[in-house]
Every structure is written in structure tokens, then in C-alpha cells.
Design an enzyme around this catalytic site. Structure first.
Site, PDB file in Angstrom:
ATOM      1  N   CYS A   1       1.445  -1.361  15.782  1.00 15.18           N
ATOM      2  CA  CYS A   1       1.379  -1.100  14.345  1.00 15.18           C
ATOM      3  C   CYS A   1       0.610  -2.207  13.639  1.00 15.18           C
ATOM      4  CB  CYS A   1       2.794  -0.987  13.783  1.00 15.18           C
ATOM      5  SG  CYS A   1       2.855  -0.671  12.002  1.00 15.18           S
TER       6      CYS A   1
ATOM      7  N   GLU B   1       0.830  -1.195   0.000  1.00 13.96           N
ATOM      8  CA  GLU B   1       0.000   0.000   0.000  1.00 13.96           C
ATOM      9  C   GLU B   1       0.869   1.251   0.000  1.00 13.96           C
ATOM     10  OE1 GLU B   1      -4.052  -1.672   2.124  1.00 13.96           O
ATOM     11  OE2 GLU B   1      -2.465  -0.913   3.413  1.00 13.96           O
TER      12      GLU B   1
ATOM     13  N   CYS C   1       6.153  -6.856   7.052  1.00 13.36           N
ATOM     14  CA  CYS C   1       7.185  -6.274   7.919  1.00 13.36           C
ATOM     15  C   CYS C   1       7.659  -7.335   8.891  1.00 13.36           C
ATOM     16  CB  CYS C   1       6.621  -5.072   8.675  1.00 13.36           C
ATOM     17  SG  CYS C   1       7.879  -4.133   9.589  1.00 13.36           S
TER      18      CYS C   1
ATOM     19  N   CYS D   1       3.756   8.546   0.903  1.00 12.94           N
ATOM     20  CA  CYS D   1       4.289   7.569   1.844  1.00 12.94           C
ATOM     21  C   CYS D   1       4.424   6.242   1.108  1.00 12.94           C
ATOM     22  CB  CYS D   1       3.350   7.440   3.044  1.00 12.94           C
ATOM     23  SG  CYS D   1       3.886   6.228   4.270  1.00 12.94           S
TER      24      CYS D   1
ATOM     25  N   CYS E   1       6.167  -4.482  15.563  1.00 12.35           N
ATOM     26  CA  CYS E   1       5.905  -3.448  16.564  1.00 12.35           C
ATOM     27  C   CYS E   1       4.455  -3.594  17.035  1.00 12.35           C
ATOM     28  CB  CYS E   1       6.148  -2.053  15.985  1.00 12.35           C
ATOM     29  SG  CYS E   1       7.877  -1.785  15.489  1.00 12.35           S
TER      30      CYS E   1
ATOM     31  N   CYS F   1      -1.015   6.603   9.799  1.00 14.00           N
ATOM     32  CA  CYS F   1       0.245   6.026  10.247  1.00 14.00           C
ATOM     33  C   CYS F   1      -0.001   4.770  11.087  1.00 14.00           C
ATOM     34  CB  CYS F   1       0.996   7.065  11.084  1.00 14.00           C
ATOM     35  SG  CYS F   1       2.605   6.515  11.667  1.00 14.00           S
TER      36      CYS F   1
END
Length: 391
Positions: free
Chosen positions: A140, A113, A133, A126, A137, A368
């Protein structure tokens, strides 16, 4: 006031590369020179690289026949040997605040994305650097998707090119671009899916292409790379890219950061800060941005703010305070507005700029920490539905 509706456009733009032919997009100048040298007289290689480069990255041309300052025979040779291929835009969502989120399919059927955030007189893209990933985290949403693979330089640059397509920002012949005129896409942040410094070479090559003055021509201070703290690559970033740096910091003690940002167990706060103190010296850049997501009762106390002031001593820094963008099943809650303002006041009184980020694109899960590919999200939903049904 009536809120603008959320829209989603399904785009089917075929961009499949012919089997076996190398892609010119994503090649560095040196790599392109090596590829063209196989059929170009040595004295002409540099000139031909410049010509092809400008067609690709200044004019946004995708058809070799449109490269009119090249002889027909040379254009035919290019078409026989190479393709100009970008990833495929699967969906395009537009938020009520104008934020655009693109779901992009890359080689192998994988998806990432990319988000464009418009602002007055400018706009920030962005971009993602990995499929999924590896950092997990805990706050997230993107980090809940397992790492699949790194993006290539072509796939990284391709996100920028696709966004410029959608914005209609490639210049018309005879019209200038760059710093001389307004740019709808004026800044890039490597804050999408993935950890950029775990894909260093492809990120570096992609950003070198974006920064090249004869193409997309975004200066290094228009690009911000965000890392969770891959310490060995921070010095390399200064030397080989030279862009601005942001750090996903989010905690003021190792105990808390170990949970929020697990990479801290490998490179703790002290080790990370030592590396960051050297970064401005190496790049002569502006301040390092410390990203700090505000989590209710976790990292948002006055004591945390005072500890953060102490940790930043000796580092040219600003702190972006990010209200937590909640997602389904998130284990945290957003700090209250009063708590965030109190935290910011302590930082500002110590001399650190501490803007509070305005969440953008929350209604389309583009804010975010919310990025997660649609297919992965749908797959998880099906599993959850089956579990709830006892299947």
C-alpha cells in the site's frame, strides 16, 4: 477514441475558523445540545438543535444569517459563539474515467486525500480517517507515509460536505433528498488514508452525523468501514455504528499476511475470523466483504483460493478481488488477468461472490492503495533527487 484529458484545478476556498471559536460541524446532537444550552432556554434546546442541524447537514448552509427560521438575535448569538468551518480543498484532480481526487488541508497544515468514484445512477466517496497510516502494509502506497494524527469528527464529516459542494448536491429549498431521489454521492467507504478503527470515536461520531435522517441521511447500509483487523474494535463497530464491514485480508496464511498486513502479528487470521463470525449476528447486516489484492506469485495461487474458501466457512461473505494498483517503487506486480479469473472461479464455484474490481483513477494515483498526500510525495521526490545527485 480520444481519451479525455486529466485535469487539475487548484481551488483556494478560505475556510479558516475564527481563533478560539468552536466549530459546529462535527458535533453530535448531544454535543450540540450542550453547546446551545448555554444561551438557549431549556424548553427550546431540542428545537434549536433540530433547526441548526437541518441548515448544516440538509441544506449545506455555511452562513448563520441564512438560517432564516431563527430570530435575528439568535443568529447573531450563534455567530458570536461558533463557526461553521470545513477543511480547505487544495487541489481537485479529475481522471479520464470521471474519478475525482481531492487534496484537502486540515488544521495544522496537514493534508489528506479523498476520492469520489462516479457510477451510473450513484457514486461512492472514499474518505480518510487519519493523516498517514500506522499499519505499513507492504503493498500500500498510503502505508509508506508515517502516521501524523487522527482526523477529528469535523474533518471526517467535512470531506463528505466538500464533495457534496463540488457535486452541487445540496438540495434547493422545497426539493427532497435522500432515498426518494437520485444521489450523486450515494455511498461512503472508509477506505482512504488511515485505519478507521484506530480512530474509533471520531469515525463513529462522524458516521452518526452522516447517517442522521434529518441531514445527509445516508443509511448504515450505504456506509462500509474497512479495517485491517483491529479485533477489539470490531464488536464496538457493530454496536455503536452498525455499518457494513470490509476487511483488508489479502493472504491465506499467517506467514504471508504477517508481511502484507503486519497487524496480523498482533491479531492473527484465526483471531480475526473469530471476531468476524460474530459481526453479522450483532448487526443483522449483509455479508462481510473480504478485500484481497492480487499480487503476482505472492497470494494468487489455486492453493490460496482453496485455503480462502476454507477460512470463510461460517461467515456470510463476499470477496472483492483487487488487481494490484502499482505505484513508483512498489515491491510487487499485479497478477495476470488469467490468474485473477482462475482465482475468482474457484471462489465462485464454492458459492462466494467474487467480483474483480475495475481499477479507477489510476492515472491520478487515486486507485485503491495509491493515496498519499502531494506534499509528502513531493518531499520524497526531492530526497530521491538529492540522493541521486550525490548531495
Amino acid at each position: 477514441m480520444t481519451q479525455a484529458p486529466i485535469t487539475q484545478d487548484v481551488l483556494t476556498i478560505p475556510r479558516a475558523a475564527a481563533a478560539g471559536l468552536p466549530n459546529l460541524v462535527g458535533l453530535t446532537r448531544a454535543q450540540m445540545a450542550g453547546a446551545l444550552a448555554e444561551f438557549t432556554p431549556p424548553k427550546q434546546v431540542k428545537m434549536r438543535v433540530n433547526q441548526v442541524w437541518q441548515w448544516l447537514y440538509h441544506w449545506g448552509v455555511r452562513d448563520f444569517d441564512a438560517m432564516t427560521n431563527l430570530a435575528k438575535g439568535y443568529r447573531a448569538e450563534l455567530a458570536a459563539r461558533f463557526v461553521i468551518a470545513l477543511p480547505e480543498v487544495m487541489t481537485r484532480q479529475v481522471s479520464a474515467d470521471g474519478t475525482r481526487k481531492y487534496l484537502i488541508r486540515i488544521a495544522g497544515g496537514h493534508e489528506v486525500e479523498t476520492v469520489y468514484i462516479p457510477e451510473e445512477g450513484r457514486g461512492t466517496l472514499c474518505i480518510s480517517s487519519q493523516v498517514g497510516c500506522t499499519l505499513t502494509c507492504s503493498f500500500c502506497h498510503t502505508g509508506t507515509q508515517k502516521l501524523v494524527r487522527n482526523l477529528t469528527a469535523a474533518e471526517i464529516v467535512g470531506q463528505v460536505m466538500l464533495a457534496r459542494d463540488d457535486l452541487g448536491e445540496w438540495p434547493e429549498p422545497g426539493v427532497g433528498t435522500g432515498e426518494a431521489g437520485p444521489r450523486l454521492l450515494s455511498n461512503i467507504v472508509l477506505m482512504g488514508m488511515g485505519e478507521p478503527l484506530y480512530n474509533f470515536e471520531n469515525v463513529r461520531d462522524g458516521m452518526k452525523i452522516v447517517m442522521d435522517n434529518e441531514g445527509i441521511a445516508l443509511g448504515r447500509r450505504r456506509i462500509t468501514l474497512s479495517t485491517s483487523g483491529v479485533v477489539p474494535e470490531i464488536a464496538r463497530t457493530a454496536e455503536e455504528i452498525g455499518c457494513l464491514l470490509a476487511v483488508s485480508f489479502h493472504a491465506t496464511t499467517d506467514a504471508v499476511r504477517d508481511v502484507l498486513v503486519p497487524i496480523n502479528k498482533r491479531w492473527n487470521i484465526e483471531t480475526l475470523l473469530d471476531a468476524l463470525r460474530e459481526y453479522p449476528k450483532a448487526t443483522n447486516s449483509e455479508r462481510i466483504t473480504f478485500e484481497y489484492v492480487m499480487l503476482d506469485g505472492v497470494n494468487d495461487t489455486d492453493a490460496d483460493a482453496h485455503r480462502l474458501v476454507g477460512l470463510l466457512d461460517g461467515i456470510p461473505a463476499k470477496v472483492n478481488l483487487i488487481p494490484f494498483n502499482e505505484w513508483p517503487g512498489a515491491p510487487y506486480k499485479r497478477s495476470s488477468n488469467n490468474r485473477i479469473r482462475a482465482f475468482a472461479t474457484i471462489l465462485m464455484q464454492a458459492g462466494y461472490a467474487s467480483p474483480i474490481r475495475t481499477p479507477r483513477g489510476e492515472d491520478i494515483m487515486a486507485a485503491c492503495g495509491q493515496l498519499k498526500s502531494e506534499t509528502e510525495r513531493a518531499r520524497k521526490s526531492r530526497r530521491e533527487i538529492a540522493a541521486e545527485a550525490g548531495l
